[in-house]
Design a protein around this motif. Sequence first.
Motif, PDB file in Angstrom:
ATOM      1  N   GLU A   1       5.939  28.759 -19.237  1.00  0.00           N
ATOM      2  CA  GLU A   1       6.900  30.137 -19.129  1.00  0.00           C
ATOM      3  C   GLU A   1       7.899  30.037 -20.078  1.00  0.00           C
ATOM      4  O   GLU A   1       9.343  29.629 -19.714  1.00  0.00           O
ATOM      5  N   PRO A   2       7.907  30.245 -21.281  1.00  0.00           N
ATOM      6  CA  PRO A   2       8.710  29.924 -22.338  1.00  0.00           C
ATOM      7  C   PRO A   2      10.023  30.950 -22.450  1.00  0.00           C
ATOM      8  O   PRO A   2      11.150  30.618 -23.038  1.00  0.00           O
ATOM      9  N   GLY A   3       9.624  32.091 -22.095  1.00  0.00           N
ATOM     10  CA  GLY A   3      10.511  33.346 -22.390  1.00  0.00           C
ATOM     11  C   GLY A   3      11.672  33.194 -21.542  1.00  0.00           C
ATOM     12  O   GLY A   3      12.019  32.423 -20.572  1.00  0.00           O
ATOM     13  N   ASP A   4      12.918  34.079 -21.847  1.00  0.00           N
ATOM     14  CA  ASP A   4      13.857  34.273 -21.171  1.00  0.00           C
ATOM     15  C   ASP A   4      13.791  35.481 -20.183  1.00  0.00           C
ATOM     16  O   ASP A   4      12.773  36.143 -20.073  1.00  0.00           O
ATOM     17  N   ALA A   5      14.722  35.644 -19.307  1.00  0.00           N
ATOM     18  CA  ALA A   5      14.502  36.650 -18.039  1.00  0.00           C
ATOM     19  C   ALA A   5      14.181  38.062 -18.714  1.00  0.00           C
ATOM     20  O   ALA A   5      13.232  38.429 -18.298  1.00  0.00           O
ATOM     21  N   ALA A   6      14.759  38.471 -19.930  1.00  0.00           N
ATOM     22  CA  ALA A   6      14.420  39.889 -20.479  1.00  0.00           C
ATOM     23  C   ALA A   6      12.941  39.788 -20.641  1.00  0.00           C
ATOM     24  O   ALA A   6      12.131  40.677 -20.615  1.00  0.00           O
ATOM     25  N   GLN A   7      12.170  38.881 -21.662  1.00  0.00           N
ATOM     26  CA  GLN A   7      11.207  38.648 -21.742  1.00  0.00           C
ATOM     27  C   GLN A   7      10.231  38.439 -20.745  1.00  0.00           C
ATOM     28  O   GLN A   7       8.891  39.111 -20.659  1.00  0.00           O
ATOM     29  N   ILE A   8      10.364  37.783 -19.740  1.00  0.00           N
ATOM     30  CA  ILE A   8       9.686  37.632 -18.636  1.00  0.00           C
ATOM     31  C   ILE A   8       9.504  38.845 -18.064  1.00  0.00           C
ATOM     32  O   ILE A   8       8.071  39.272 -17.348  1.00  0.00           O
ATOM     33  N   GLY A   9      10.533  39.682 -17.585  1.00  0.00           N
ATOM     34  CA  GLY A   9      10.439  40.798 -17.048  1.00  0.00           C
ATOM     35  C   GLY A   9       9.643  41.830 -17.646  1.00  0.00           C
ATOM     36  O   GLY A   9       9.004  42.564 -17.115  1.00  0.00           O
ATOM     37  N   ALA A  10       9.553  42.014 -18.949  1.00  0.00           N
ATOM     38  CA  ALA A  10       8.899  42.961 -19.781  1.00  0.00           C
ATOM     39  C   ALA A  10       7.609  42.505 -19.802  1.00  0.00           C
ATOM     40  O   ALA A  10       6.469  43.315 -19.820  1.00  0.00           O
ATOM     41  N   PHE A  11       7.195  41.042 -19.891  1.00  0.00           N
ATOM     42  CA  PHE A  11       5.758  41.019 -19.577  1.00  0.00           C
ATOM     43  C   PHE A  11       5.247  41.278 -18.401  1.00  0.00           C
ATOM     44  O   PHE A  11       4.287  41.620 -18.607  1.00  0.00           O
ATOM     45  N   CYS A  12       5.803  40.961 -17.304  1.00  0.00           N
ATOM     46  CA  CYS A  12       5.066  41.314 -16.031  1.00  0.00           C
ATOM     47  C   CYS A  12       4.933  42.663 -15.886  1.00  0.00           C
ATOM     48  O   CYS A  12       4.013  43.301 -15.203  1.00  0.00           O
ATOM     49  N   GLU A  13       6.086  43.505 -16.437  1.00  0.00           N
ATOM     50  CA  GLU A  13       5.930  45.049 -16.039  1.00  0.00           C
ATOM     51  C   GLU A  13       4.779  45.623 -17.007  1.00  0.00           C
ATOM     52  O   GLU A  13       3.843  46.285 -16.634  1.00  0.00           O
ATOM     53  N   LYS A  14       4.998  45.275 -18.284  1.00  0.00           N
ATOM     54  CA  LYS A  14       3.923  45.626 -19.313  1.00  0.00           C
ATOM     55  C   LYS A  14       2.586  45.509 -18.995  1.00  0.00           C
ATOM     56  O   LYS A  14       1.484  46.252 -19.110  1.00  0.00           O
ATOM     57  N   ASN A  15       2.345  44.124 -18.654  1.00  0.00           N
ATOM     58  CA  ASN A  15       0.800  43.710 -18.598  1.00  0.00           C
ATOM     59  C   ASN A  15       0.207  43.654 -17.106  1.00  0.00           C
ATOM     60  O   ASN A  15      -1.061  43.860 -16.850  1.00  0.00           O
ATOM     61  N   PHE A  16       1.259  43.752 -16.058  1.00  0.00           N
ATOM     62  CA  PHE A  16       0.512  43.611 -14.773  1.00  0.00           C
ATOM     63  C   PHE A  16       1.262  44.694 -13.793  1.00  0.00           C
ATOM     64  O   PHE A  16       0.878  44.812 -12.747  1.00  0.00           O
ATOM     65  N   GLY A  17       2.259  45.609 -14.229  1.00  0.00           N
ATOM     66  CA  GLY A  17       2.984  46.634 -13.521  1.00  0.00           C
ATOM     67  C   GLY A  17       3.558  46.062 -12.246  1.00  0.00           C
ATOM     68  O   GLY A  17       3.777  46.627 -11.302  1.00  0.00           O
ATOM     69  N   VAL A  18       4.203  44.808 -12.339  1.00  0.00           N
ATOM     70  CA  VAL A  18       4.915  44.277 -11.554  1.00  0.00           C
ATOM     71  C   VAL A  18       6.094  44.902 -10.980  1.00  0.00           C
ATOM     72  O   VAL A  18       6.728  45.306 -11.547  1.00  0.00           O
ATOM     73  N   SER A  19       5.963  45.339  -9.555  1.00  0.00           N
ATOM     74  CA  SER A  19       7.243  46.252  -8.953  1.00  0.00           C
ATOM     75  C   SER A  19       7.862  45.060  -7.852  1.00  0.00           C
ATOM     76  O   SER A  19       8.961  45.488  -7.511  1.00  0.00           O
ATOM     77  N   PHE A  20       7.243  43.830  -7.613  1.00  0.00           N
ATOM     78  CA  PHE A  20       7.770  43.200  -6.843  1.00  0.00           C
ATOM     79  C   PHE A  20       8.947  42.202  -7.204  1.00  0.00           C
ATOM     80  O   PHE A  20       9.076  42.130  -8.494  1.00  0.00           O
ATOM     81  N   PRO A  21      10.066  41.910  -6.419  1.00  0.00           N
ATOM     82  CA  PRO A  21      11.121  41.289  -6.989  1.00  0.00           C
ATOM     83  C   PRO A  21      10.774  39.815  -7.807  1.00  0.00           C
ATOM     84  O   PRO A  21       9.812  38.926  -7.269  1.00  0.00           O
ATOM     85  N   MET A  22      11.396  39.722  -8.879  1.00  0.00           N
ATOM     86  CA  MET A  22      11.327  38.664  -9.748  1.00  0.00           C
ATOM     87  C   MET A  22      12.484  37.806  -9.950  1.00  0.00           C
ATOM     88  O   MET A  22      13.552  38.445 -10.238  1.00  0.00           O
TER      89      MET A  22
END
Length: 160
Positions: free
Chosen positions: A72-93
């Motif tokens: 998990e090398p990314g920063d908060a913005a990268q992590i959020g973008a990855f989760c949303e783009k790839n998996f449509g994550v809507s749960f709290p991160m």
Amino acid sequence: MADTVYDFTANRLDGKAESLADYRGKVLLIVNTASECGFTPQYAGLEKLQQQYADRGLVVLGFPCNQFGSQEPGDAAQIGAFCEKNFGVSFPMFEKIDVNGDGAHPLYRHLKSSAKGLLGTEAIKWNFTKFLVDKRGHVVDRFAPTTKPEELTGQIEALL
């Protein structure tokens, strides 16, 4: 000594502190996550659980962690973008945390002492270790990374 997960606060990806007491009365599935792990596709299963049971009171909480193979090398913005783009994550991160060692987040210290792993060990072994928490904030069970989210439906339904 904390009695429930409601005694803890953690920062969301946007940096804002959030008390876990905000989830009082909900069933929680707390997971340490990573974007570059063999188990990363479990994000899809976690999101499916969130969608399937949210209206009945389940909330999945994701805690990114870079302690296992630097996956998990990314920063908060990268992590959020990855989760949303790839998996449509809507749960709290939440912000990236440590789950083991001297710098382990207090929530994870509580989770690990409340539900020990194989042979009574406390240390988290890898990404996507899951903790199931009942509506009163008590840790009910711990699941290995190899346990797929969909395998938890029976236990989630029993708690709802």
